[in-house]
Write a protein that holds these residues in place. Sequence first.
Motif: not given
Length: 315
Positions: A59, A61-62, A188, A277, A281, A284
């Motif tokens: 995972w 972050s955006d 993730k 973000e 999140g 996830k």
Amino acid sequence: MDRKHKPSAISPAGTGPQPSVHAEQGKVVASLPTGDSVEVLLFGATVLSWKSNGRENIWVSDAAKLDGSKPVRGGVPLVFPAFGPPPKDHATGKLPQHGFARNSHWEYLGSSSSESGKLSSGGDDSVKLDFGLGTAELSEEARTAWPFDFSLVYSVTLAKDGLSTMLNVQNKGEKSFEFQMLLHTYFKIDDISKVAINGLGSTTYIDKMLNATEHQQTDPSIRIHGEVDRVYKSIKQDTTSITQDGKPRLDIVREGLSDSVVWNPWIEKAKGMGDFEPKEGYKKMVCVEVGAVDGWQKLEGGESFEGGMRCTARY
């Protein structure tokens, strides 16, 4: 950086499908004939992606910064030589939180492929990427704060059955030094409410949510219902596993390490981090981080240390 046993480039002379390795936009990308792949950012030698069977296991972050302006939020940040805020009375006391490895530019030392364990089609079934960081690569600020002569070699090996990340630490000077290290892995997942972490039962842990007090893990499975920040120490079992809906999802095997951190920021902490973000999140991802963080590892001049993890994605 100087290295005696720098890996040779992958030979294109193999009779079957070969791994692919290329550098692009400050990162190194490797893939196998199976389609499995890994991406490593040179800033921090941070693993950004590990895909197996078409599925992402890491995972990020955006809003993660990938331009070298700050450590990456997500992936596998490499913590060295101090975990958390360094003690002011320790040799690492002038360093930033989690040390300098995750916010230094590493050198790509090259790649090598497996010499055995071929795929049925005749191609290599693994590829190893090596990254180096030494005293010469540090910023002047970091060298001043931690004035020791050292060498780090970080090996990221992608195989058809998983991902291995190993850190080798060498004291190149005459003065001894102490350090901690941690692979701050963000795994993730599909739904945190359906996840259980196994393999840490009967282990003593430090709960940072309860004033860093010590507790015993009585339940064989850890389930996340709120913010979690725990350091499990001197773990007897080598393998920690993540299950989802009761089904195996990931196995994490510690190599030469005895501690693990379990972390999830949950709602309020996620909201308070500008680079986290989407804010939901936390549902996830879950961090299961292997390391040596309970106390300090000491290396005399010329000595070396190696530790890391081997991860297997299960379906």
